[in-house]
Motif scaffolding. Structure first.
Motif, PDB file in Angstrom:
ATOM      1  N   TYR A 154      51.087  45.697  44.503  1.00 13.85           N
ATOM      2  CA  TYR A 154      50.272  45.448  43.648  1.00 13.85           C
ATOM      3  C   TYR A 154      50.843  44.012  43.236  1.00 13.85           C
ATOM      4  CZ  TYR A 154      52.674  47.385  39.712  1.00 13.85           C
ATOM      5  OH  TYR A 154      53.727  47.959  38.887  1.00 13.85           O
ATOM      6  N   GLU A 161      50.329  41.180  39.692  1.00 10.61           N
ATOM      7  CA  GLU A 161      49.807  40.877  38.314  1.00 10.61           C
ATOM      8  C   GLU A 161      49.865  39.182  38.140  1.00 10.61           C
ATOM      9  OE1 GLU A 161      50.688  44.733  35.875  1.00 10.61           O
ATOM     10  OE2 GLU A 161      51.972  43.397  35.733  1.00 10.61           O
ATOM     11  N   TYR A 204      41.102  46.443  41.050  1.00 10.40           N
ATOM     12  CA  TYR A 204      41.602  45.308  40.084  1.00 10.40           C
ATOM     13  C   TYR A 204      41.371  45.816  38.653  1.00 10.40           C
ATOM     14  CZ  TYR A 204      36.666  44.066  39.550  1.00 10.40           C
ATOM     15  OH  TYR A 204      35.320  44.291  39.405  1.00 10.40           O
ATOM     16  N   LEU A 247      35.446  38.398  41.203  1.00  8.82           N
ATOM     17  CA  LEU A 247      35.791  39.758  40.252  1.00  8.82           C
ATOM     18  C   LEU A 247      35.262  39.574  38.983  1.00  8.82           C
ATOM     19  CD1 LEU A 247      39.447  40.064  41.538  1.00  8.82           C
ATOM     20  CD2 LEU A 247      37.581  40.913  42.547  1.00  8.82           C
ATOM     21  N   ILE A 269      45.664  39.823  35.164  1.00  8.01           N
ATOM     22  CA  ILE A 269      44.768  40.773  36.087  1.00  8.01           C
ATOM     23  C   ILE A 269      45.738  41.334  37.018  1.00  8.01           C
ATOM     24  CG2 ILE A 269      44.711  38.571  37.813  1.00  8.01           C
ATOM     25  CD1 ILE A 269      41.967  39.669  38.799  1.00  8.01           C
ATOM     26  N   ARG A 270      45.345  42.397  37.444  1.00  6.15           N
ATOM     27  CA  ARG A 270      46.141  43.178  38.224  1.00  6.15           C
ATOM     28  C   ARG A 270      45.256  43.604  39.763  1.00  6.15           C
ATOM     29  NH1 ARG A 270      49.038  48.918  37.164  1.00  6.15           N
ATOM     30  NH2 ARG A 270      50.444  47.720  35.952  1.00  6.15           N
ATOM     31  N   ILE A 271      45.767  43.136  40.767  1.00  7.90           N
ATOM     32  CA  ILE A 271      45.176  43.450  42.158  1.00  7.90           C
ATOM     33  C   ILE A 271      45.903  44.358  43.033  1.00  7.90           C
ATOM     34  CG2 ILE A 271      44.131  42.491  44.017  1.00  7.90           C
ATOM     35  CD1 ILE A 271      43.512  39.922  42.576  1.00  7.90           C
TER      36      ILE A 271
END
Length: 468
Positions: A193, A195, A215, A234, A245-247
């Protein structure tokens, strides 16, 4: 004789600059000696060449990746000046990657200084996060590093705004990402992931081909966007000065062949990324479909590796593959494959200096029975696996879990004992007897349900917490 700064030069990325001077020339830095923990040295601490500071210097092994690492503390995020004092008594330059918080930010070439008693300072300027940061000097040739005396560190400027592209230094990556295509960084294995912190009222992401992505914005519950591609919005209408944000992406598995790549963030007009903190600990989980979290729909973030590491406040990644074994016999033998960037890599291509794990948790042995691996072969393979993990992560705590189906447990325990007897006291056996009730905690007598993963995480977290 000391070399003048004009005689020594190197090529760096735009995010950092370097000059060399005969004397340390940072204004009011904090000094971190190479011989004082938490600094680490892949080599020896020596004192046989005069002129060093403190009680010694790092004499690194002559090998690619034999690194010197410093842990520095920044009172605030921003641009930092680093002064690296070194001596190179050869006539051959010794190039190295500069890895900050697990991500390569630039390169540096340590030129010859004329003698091992002639010390000079290389000065770098780069971005750091608020709080603890790791600065790792990782040599890229067999010559290794020069002798490294200390690192002077000082935050000297405001944070640098980023553009959200994949190579934006403000974006923090976790797991194994292939960066050979500058337009699309590719996630390897499961559980990778990224961030970032950003300004502006909206955020989106660029994708190449179809993928399921998940996300979270501002630490809200994770959401899915299934079967998407291209430019994806998003969130919009965000209020406040900055957001996080985390994806992440669903891993390729079975018949699913999605495209788990990151093409950059789509920022609002006038917005930018800013520095974001990175946990001081990173736990790498090596395993099979159970470690991936298959077949549960919300993997990886309902699987025990994710849950246990998040509860510890640690970063994490899952180097795992459905059907994987320990021993390479007609399946993904992770004693070999864990050295690769993904399950599609054709050779051992992963550079372990990209990040260093604080802890490694291994859960292997469920599938080897089906491939005819004897107990003797399994035990020897596990000893090899532990030695290879130690080589990759010299300072990590390593945990070998007994598998939940009670296969090769004695051999796993014996392999740990062999490593302990060889002097590696930071390898631990984890007895998981009774952790999983196949009737109530699994969907098929093998794979834990989401509730089963939560039970495993509750048992594993306090064990890891003793060491990291």
């Amino acid at each position: 004789m000391r070399l003048k700064s004009s005689l020594i030069a190197c090529t760096l990325l735009a995010t950092a600059v370097m000059v060399l001077e005969g004397n340390a020339a940072v204004a009011a830095p904090t000094r971190y000696e190479a011989e004082v923990a938490p600094a680490t040295c892949t080599g020896t601490i020596d004192s046989n060449h005069t002129g060093y500071s403190g009680t010694g210097f790092c004499n690194g092994d002559n090998a690619v990746g034999a690194a010197a690492q410093f842990t520095v503390n920044a009172p605030a995020a921003g641009t930092a000046t680093l002064g690296i004092r070194f001596a190179n008594g050869t006539t051959t330059a010794r190039p190295a990657d500069v890895v900050v918080n697990g991500s390569r930010v630039t390169g540096v070439s340590f030129e010859g200084t004329g003698a091992w008693t002639t010390w000079v300072t290389a000065t770098l300027t780069l971005s750091v996060n608020s709080g603890s940061n790791t600065v790792r000097l990782s040599p890229t040739t067999a010559g290794g590093l020069p002798n490294t005396d200390y690192l002077d560190f000082e935050v000297t400027g405001d944070p640098v705004g980023g553009n959200g592209r994949p190579n934006d230094p403000n974006i923090q990556y976790y797991g194994r990402w292939k960066t050979s295509d500058p337009a699309y960084y590719a996630m390897g294995w499961a559980g990778g992931y990224l961030e970032a912190r950003f300004t502006g009222s909206s955020i989106g992401v660029r994708q190449r081909n179809t993928i399921d992505l998940y996300y979270s914005i501002d630490q809200a519950p994770i959401q899915w966007r299934r079967n998407v591609s291209g430019n994806i919005t998003l969130a919009s209408g965000l209020t406040g000065s900055s957001h996080t944000i985390r994806i992440g992406y669903r891993e390729r598995a079975g018949s699913y062949t999605g495209d788990p790549v990151f093409g950059g963030l789509i920022l609002a007009n006038g917005a930018q990324t800013t520095s974001i903190g990175r946990p001081t600990s990173l736990v790498e989980f090596i395993g099979d479909s159970i470690t991936v979290g298959q077949p549960n729909a919300n993997r990886p973030f309902t699987a025990y590796p994710w849950l246990a590491a998040e509860a510890l406040g640690a970063a994490h990644t899952q180097v795992a593959q459905g059907g994987a074994c320990l021993v390479s016999r007609d399946c993904y033998g992770m004693m070999d494959w864990f050295r690769r960037s993904s399950n599609s890599a054709t050779y051992d291509d992963w550079n372990f200096s990209t990040y260093q794990a604080t802890a490694v948790v291994i859960n292997l042995g469920t599938n080897d029975v089906g491939h005819g691996v004897s107990t003797t072969q399994f035990q020897q393979g596990y000893i090899t696996m532990l030695a290879r993990v130690r080589q990759a992560y010299p300072n990590a705590e390593i945990f070998a879990m007994g598998v939940f189906r009670n296969r090769y447990v004695t051999e796993t325990r014996n392999a740990v004992a062999a490593r302990n007897a060889a002097g590696d006291t930071r390898v631990h056996f984890v007895d998981t007897a009774g952790w999983v009730n196949p009737a109530t905690d699994t969907s098929d007598n093998v794979h834990p349900t989401d509730a089963g993963h939560a039970k495993i995480a509750q048992r594993l977290r306090p064990i890891l917490d003793q060491y990291i």
